[in-house]
Write an enzyme that holds these catalytic residues in place. Structure first.
Site, short mmCIF file in Angstrom:
data_model
loop_
_atom_site.label_atom_id
_atom_site.label_comp_id
_atom_site.label_asym_id
_atom_site.label_seq_id
_atom_site.Cartn_x
_atom_site.Cartn_y
_atom_site.Cartn_z
N TYR A 112 -12.65 -36.08 54.02
CA TYR A 112 -12.03 -34.78 54.32
C TYR A 112 -12.55 -34.28 55.66
O TYR A 112 -13.68 -33.80 55.76
CB TYR A 112 -12.29 -33.79 53.18
N ASP A 146 -1.08 -32.17 43.09
CA ASP A 146 -2.45 -31.66 42.94
C ASP A 146 -2.46 -30.19 42.51
O ASP A 146 -1.56 -29.42 42.80
CB ASP A 146 -3.23 -31.80 44.25
N GLU A 147 -3.54 -29.87 41.83
CA GLU A 147 -3.97 -28.49 41.60
C GLU A 147 -2.92 -27.58 40.97
O GLU A 147 -2.82 -26.40 41.33
CB GLU A 147 -4.48 -27.88 42.92
N TRP A 160 -7.03 -31.11 56.40
CA TRP A 160 -6.45 -29.84 55.95
C TRP A 160 -6.79 -28.81 57.01
O TRP A 160 -7.87 -28.87 57.62
CB TRP A 160 -7.04 -29.43 54.59
N ARG A 209 -0.42 -25.24 56.63
CA ARG A 209 -1.33 -24.08 56.80
C ARG A 209 -1.26 -23.55 58.23
O ARG A 209 -1.33 -22.36 58.48
CB ARG A 209 -2.75 -24.46 56.42
N HIS A 232 1.55 -25.76 44.45
CA HIS A 232 1.47 -25.50 45.89
C HIS A 232 2.85 -25.17 46.44
O HIS A 232 3.20 -25.59 47.55
CB HIS A 232 0.89 -26.71 46.64
N ASP A 247 3.78 -26.42 51.60
CA ASP A 247 2.69 -25.77 50.86
C ASP A 247 2.96 -24.28 50.91
O ASP A 247 3.86 -23.84 51.64
CB ASP A 247 1.32 -26.11 51.46
C1 ACM Z 1 -6.15 -31.68 47.78
O1 ACM Z 1 -7.14 -31.62 48.53
N1 ACM Z 1 -5.77 -30.61 47.09
C2 ACM Z 1 -5.40 -32.89 47.61
#
Ligand code: ACM
Length: 679
Positions: free
Chosen positions: A409, A317-318, A458, A156, A262, A185
């Protein structure tokens, strides 16, 4: 350690270690050591100390180099000695454990591995006082968990290798042993892959420097070297340098290559790898296309040449999976492989990649979504959506690394949001992180499969190096201590004192750590129970306006329990409404004189939490006929950050029943309130 140079002070306080003899001495070590017997005499690192090491060649090289750059004053010859020895230690099972035996003229560190010796040295360094002396006595220490990690997102926003090295210095000093780099990503691909040059000539660059402007803007990529290109990547030489730098501090770097989702940057550089072959359209690889496996295996082949780590993180993920149901190749794959849904299709990819990596002697680790559709046979799960993923993994005999968002996190607020730069997640102060026990609620068999803990940073909203450090430190110290120390006997206040010392040292050494000593703290309303007329009174919810079960805050008594919420709606004190507004009637039990009715709401637009657009307060004597006493209109405007607002009426009236209604604005989304206070 080069960067953690100990200067003029060590704070003295009563030691939490066992068997303190004669004198109270310093035990300002973080993570806390397991046991110690200190004597009153001290050993001085005064230049009259000769070093000897009995270990393998590589460990000897690493440790000699480390000591030469550390604050430990060592000479070629000396009347005193520092001796490091790899040998089994009775009573210590972890190869990372160590024993220090210190007399006035000799310090011996014994460990089962070079890493153990390194950790013994970190303890010695942390024990140094202003005169360069440490207490004599014996210390025995070993970690609770084998895996103690930090994840840094370099996609990011990109951070250069020197900055990454600086973070490796710090985490190693606190006896952490894994650095997980989120290398790929949508926002940018960050590792040179020789076979696919467009990944770094194009997909590593974007049209805006700030993720926020790019993500909420055009989301375009850019050609390397063009005026609009912002970003960067590590060359393969950079990666080799980083891997060696980390290994010289007993830190393993785990690379993450995201799949199947991602991956917008890859699928714009190489659109033929998506279901529709259109650039700028897809985030998920086409799981039906053989070319995707060729691409992923080629990329991973270069990755494993660069990273010797046992684990390769494959993301997982996601995934939106939205193109797969209409993609002929994905549908063909499902039919041929007998896959019943898109989750199984995802598992097909993960299992195939696992087979590839296993055949090269590596293991996969992935975010907990890799459980959906069936877990690959040898996979380790990184549990981030709470702890359930970890539990499911260990229940099926797989290892888990625990990184639950609510505790680990580090992009969330660490102090009162109005005192902080904009962050992403809710309020998660050091105390909250420290309260986490990765084995809580697990039986012995399950607990054995908890491999460790990791803090994740993140960086969507963290564009600068200064901010990265600000968010990591000191919360990573809590992760370090949880990873190293058995939860029995943990005491937050005692830990906080050590963390303050560590923060001060970090700041002295050029780290932009959060000023823990001057923490603002929890929302004041949340610090005490509120006495008021409605406390303990029953609340009736209108049938079409129920509270949301996930954010029930204790259920039907939540809005009159006297308990206010803190800085975050996830603290189980805020009650959430998503399908409707709030529409409740409180029964005071008998007619009372009332002077005010009020409730707080919060707004945090990114997770879709909004202020009400209108609040209506009505009173009644019989619960049937209500008289409206206030109708408060509020213009709901999108903003950044977190805000609170009290919506209420004050006046003079008599009533037994109080109706409180809060209507949602045009944004809809969530309403959160914590207590309806009646006075
Ligand atoms: C994540 O926070 N998408 C692993």
């Amino acid at each position: 350690m080069k960067r953690i140079v100990y200067s003029a002070f060590v704070i003295f306080f009563v030691c939490a270690c066992a068997h303190v003899e004669e004198t109270i001495t310093t035990c300002d070590v973080l993570p806390m050591i397991k046991s110690a017997e200190f004597k009153s005499k001290r050993f001085a690192f005064d230049g009259d100390v000769a070093l000897s090491i009995n270990a393998g060649d590589e460990d000897t090289r690493i440790l000699t180099g480390f000591i030469a750059e550390s604050p430990l004053e060592i000479a070629q010859e000396g009347n005193k000695s520092l001796h490091l020895e790899v040998a089994p230690i009775e009573g210590i099972t972890s190869p990372e454990g160590y024993r220090i035996e210190a007399t006035a003229d000799k310090v011996t560190i014994t460990a089962g591995s070079g890493a153990g010796l390194f950790y013994g040295l970190q303890t010695v360094i942390q024990l140094l006082d202003a005169e360069g002396t440490i207490p004599t006595g014996t210390i025995t220490d070993e970690p609770e968990f084998a895996y103690r990690g930090l994840m840094l997102d370099v996609s990011r926003h990109f951070f250069g290798k020197e900055f990454v090295k600086k973070q490796i210095d710090a985490i190693a000093h606190f006896k952490m042993n894994r650095l997980h780099l989120h290398l790929t990503d949508a926002a940018g691909w960050r590792i040179e892959i020789k076979k696919y040059p467009r990944l770094t000539k194009f997909a590593a660059w974007r049209s805006q420097a700030l993720w926020k402007e790019w993500w909420f803007g055009d989301r375009l990529y850019a050609e390397e070297g063009s005026p609009e290109a912002h970003g960067g990547y590590y060359t393969q030489d950079d990666i080799r340098e980083l891997v060696k730098y980390a290994a010289d501090r007993y830190v393993t770097i785990i690379p993450e290559i995201e799949m199947p989702a991602h991956s917008e940057e890859v699928l714009t550089a190489y659109p033929e790898l998506s279901c529709t072959h259109e650039p700028y359209k897809q985030a998920d690889f086409c799981v039906g296309n053989e070319k995707v496996y060729e691409f992923l295996e080629n990329v991973l082949a270069e990755v494993i040449e660069l990273f010797p780590s046992e684990y390769i993180h494959i993301g997982g993920d996601e995934a939106g999976k939205s193109s797969w149901p209409s993609c002929p190749l994905c549908q063909k794959r499902m039919k041929e492989e007998g896959l019943s849904d898109v989750n199984e299709l995802q598992s097909y990819l993960i299992e195939r990649i696992e087979k590839f990596l296993n055949s090269k002697g590596r293991q996969i680790i992935g975010w907990d979504e890799i459980l959906e559709g069936g877990l690959a046979p040898n996979a380790t799960v990184m549990s981030w959506r709470g702890t359930e993923g970890g539990l499911a993994a260990v229940n099926s005999g797989h290892k888990a690394v625990m990184t639950p968002g609510g505790y680990c996190y580090l992009d969330s607020y660490q102090d009162a949001p109005h005192t902080q730069p904009m962050a992403f997640g809710p309020y998660m102060p050091l105390q909250k992180v420290y309260s986490y026990d990765p084995r809580e609620g697990l039986n012995e068999e399950q607990a054995k499969l908890i491999y460790g803990i990791q803090g994740n940073l993140w960086v969507e909203y963290i564009p600068t190096e200064e901010m990265v450090e600000y968010m990591i430190y000191p919360r990573i110290l809590a992760i370090a201590e949880i990873g190293w120390r058995n939860p029995a006997g943990r005491d937050y206040d005692e830990f906080r004192q050590r963390a303050i010392t560590a923060v001060n040292r970090l700041r002295d050494n050029g780290y932009n750590a959060f000023d823990l000593e001057n923490e603002f703290g929890q929302r004041k309303e949340a610090q005490q129970t509120n006495e008021h007329l409605a406390k303990g009174c029953p609340v009736a919810y209108a049938e079409n306006a129920p509270f949301n079960e996930k954010y029930n805050a204790g259920g039907e008594t939540a809005l009159t329990d006297g308990v206010h919420g803190g800085w975050t709606y996830t603290d189980e004190k805020w009650q959430g409404f998503i399908r409707s507004g709030v529409d409740v009637v409180i029964d005071l039990g008998s007619e009372k004189e009332i002077n005010s009715v009020a409730a707080d709401f919060m707004q945090m637009c990114i997770p879709d939490v909004w202020m009400p657009a209108e609040v209506i307060i009505s009173l009644s004597s019989d619960g049937e006929a209500f008289t409206e006493v206030a109708r408060i209109a509020h213009e709901v405007v999108r903003d950044e950050g977190l805000s609170f607002k009290n919506f209420g009426w004050s006046g003079n009236a008599k009533a037994r029943y109080v109706k409180y209604q809060a209507n949602r604005g045009p944004q809809r989304g969530w309403l959160f309130t914590d207590e309806i206070v009646i006075k």
